[in-house]
Design a protein around this motif. Structure first.
Motif, mmCIF file in Angstrom:
data_model
loop_
_atom_site.group_PDB
_atom_site.id
_atom_site.type_symbol
_atom_site.label_atom_id
_atom_site.label_comp_id
_atom_site.label_asym_id
_atom_site.label_seq_id
_atom_site.Cartn_x
_atom_site.Cartn_y
_atom_site.Cartn_z
ATOM 1 N N GLY A 7 35.370 11.902 25.219
ATOM 2 C CA GLY A 7 35.267 12.938 24.189
ATOM 3 C C GLY A 7 34.895 12.365 22.836
ATOM 4 N N GLU A 9 36.579 12.469 19.972
ATOM 5 C CA GLU A 9 37.683 11.724 19.356
ATOM 6 C C GLU A 9 37.867 10.371 20.036
ATOM 7 O OE1 GLU A 9 39.511 12.063 16.719
ATOM 8 O OE2 GLU A 9 38.658 13.970 16.098
ATOM 9 N N ASP A 10 37.654 10.345 21.365
ATOM 10 C CA ASP A 10 37.737 9.063 22.087
ATOM 11 C C ASP A 10 36.706 8.092 21.525
ATOM 12 O OD1 ASP A 10 39.634 10.109 23.791
ATOM 13 O OD2 ASP A 10 38.173 10.722 25.303
ATOM 14 N N HIS A 12 35.328 8.080 18.586
ATOM 15 C CA HIS A 12 35.695 7.624 17.240
ATOM 16 C C HIS A 12 36.823 6.596 17.298
ATOM 17 C CE1 HIS A 12 33.791 11.446 15.423
ATOM 18 N NE2 HIS A 12 32.941 10.445 15.412
#
Lengths: 278, 207
Positions: A7, A9-10, A12
């Motif tokens: 994802g 967020e993953d 980042h």
């Protein structure tokens, strides 16, 4: 077979971690490149989710997986005049500073490590011969080291594939190489005879104790493969081997500032390098 | 051609660079010559029996390159003695010394682990923050557990803020209950509520 998903967020989270560990920052535009390699490593390690893979990456005591991932994220090949802006910096700026404070009759010392099959130290020699006007006024000693004895043998032999020499201007190729019947190129013996090749494990003090008063170190794309402690040990060993005021050139994705406080950053017209304080 | 081939092994060595025995190196650590002390530190890296001597010199060393050489040697030695001797320096007013100690401790996860709970319970909140800083790069499976304990029980906003920042990176669902209680525990600290929400967002996004 379905691939584990990564994802936003993953991505980042991984990007921040990887930047802190290696100094390599992936822009959003590199998302596909990063995801592809992350998924490859997740599959290779049998991780069923990004989270489990990231936990292993973060906490594995041996750091083996971080090493494997770093290898996957960095593509290195050696060829003549690679990252030539640093050789420009050498002949346009670094050597002039070095000789300005050099006691009379003291040789200029340049150390290429890891030298692999020799493209880097030979590029340095050609640059000096072609572009450093003061060469006839100073003795220059060039040392080239690697931990791998096979690549050292190949380096000393001085025979290169067309791919290895493809970035050399044609005039220099004609001037310093002989084309062999099999299409490869053999470097002029005067050039190969000017370099001392030696096997060195950078982290073994017995191997490095001979290297003293080095004025310029080329250590490109090696430290990125070391863990934090080894990287710091390497910086300390270089510091010890170098002359006050000496320079160290790292790979384009490497930063000494992230490894050690012993050196200061110097910005020149052609490149950013690191200097042992005078 | 002024390019002169010289064999590296033929270069003259400084006296301090010659091969030293461990005993000679320990003696040299206390000597007046900085280059000699650095060579001694390099020679003693990985020698657990020398950790005591390295720590003793580290405590009084003022030459920056020599302090760095000793720090690297201690990182490469993996000794419990190192942790015991260096932990008191987390309270030092010398920021450079303290930061180097944090970096050495980060390199010794197995040796630091037995001390971590006591460190995180230290009466000085600054020491607790430095302990969380150690966790930042500590390769140990209990890092998340320790961080959850900090955000669950520590009353100092700065300590909790430091732990929240790190939990956002390393936390899993196990941290969610503790993170959910932050807003109530620190009703007067909107930043902590924000930081906890940020950490939960990151953890929740994990696949």
């Amino acid at each position: 077979m379905s691939h584990p998903a990564i994802g936003q967020e993953d991505f980042h989270k991984f990007r921040e971690f990887f930047y802190r560990k290696t100094g390599i920052l992936f822009e959003d535009s590199k998302r596909y490149f990063v995801d592809k390699r992350l998924i490859e490593r997740m599959e290779a390690t049998g991780s069923d989710s990004f989270r489990s893979y990231f936990t292993m990456l973060r906490f594995q005591a041996s750091s083996e997986e971080l090493q494997a991932l770093t290898n996957a994220m960095t593509v290195n090949e050696t060829y003549f005049f690679r990252e030539s802006y640093q050789f420009d910096c050498l002949v346009n700026s670094l050597l002039d500073e070095v000789v300005a404070t050099k006691p009379p009759k003291k040789p200029v010392r340049i150390w290429s490590l890891p030298c692999s099959t020799g493209e880097e130290p030979y590029s340095i020699v050609i640059y000096l011969l072609e572009h450093w006007a003061k060469l006839d006024r100073f003795d220059v000693e060039i040392f080239a080291s690697d931990i791998d004895t096979q690549v050292l043998q190949a380096a000393a032999k001085g025979v290169f594939s067309p791919r290895s020499v493809q970035h050399l201007p044609a005039a220099l190729l004609r001037k310093y190489f002989t084309r062999l019947a099999n299409g490869n190129y053999k470097i002029d013996e005067q050039v190969s005879d000017s370099i001392d090749f030696s096997r060195v494990n950078l982290l073994d003090p017995l191997d490095t104790r001979h290297f003293r008063d080095i004025d310029v170190v080329f250590c490109r794309n090696l430290l990125i493969y070391f863990d934090d402690t080894s990287r710091r040990a390497a910086a300390e060993i270089f510091y010890n081997a170098m002359s006050p005021g000496g320079f160290i050139c790292l790979g384009h994705s490497e930063s000494m500032s992230r490894i050690s406080d012993l050196f200061r950053v110097r910005k020149f017209k052609d490149a950013i390098v690191y200097q042992k304080p005078l | 051609m002024p390019l002169r081939k010289t064999r590296a092994e033929d270069l003259p060595q400084a006296g301090s660079q010659a091969a030293l025995s461990a005993d000679e190196a320990i003696a040299l650590l206390g000597g007046p010559d900085a280059a000699g002390r650095q060579a001694a530190a390099r020679r003693l890296a990985g020698n657990a029996a020398a950790a005591e001597a390295l720590c003793a010199r580290f405590a009084v060393e003022t030459d920056i390159p020599t302090r760095e050489a000793i720090a690297v040697a201690l990182m490469r030695t993996q000794s419990a003695v190192t942790v015991e001797r260096l932990l008191p320096f987390l309270s030092s007013e010398d920021a450079a010394l303290r930061n180097t100690v944090i970096e050495i401790l980060q390199a010794l996860p197995a040796e630091v682990a037995p001390h971590m709970e006591r460190l995180l319970d230290h009466p000085d909140s600054d020491v607790r923050i430095f302990a969380v800083n150690v966790l930042e790069a500590l390769r140990h499976p209990k890092v998340e557990e320790w961080l959850i304990a900090v955000v669950s029980a520590d009353r100092h906003p700065n300590v909790v803020a430091t732990a929240l920042d790190l939990l956002g990176e390393v936390g899993t669902e196990a941290a969610i209950p503790a993170l959910s209680r932050i807003a109530a525990r620190f009703a007067d600290e909107p930043f902590l509520k924000f930081a906890a929400g940020n950490a939960m967002k990151r953890i929740g996004a994990g696949s």
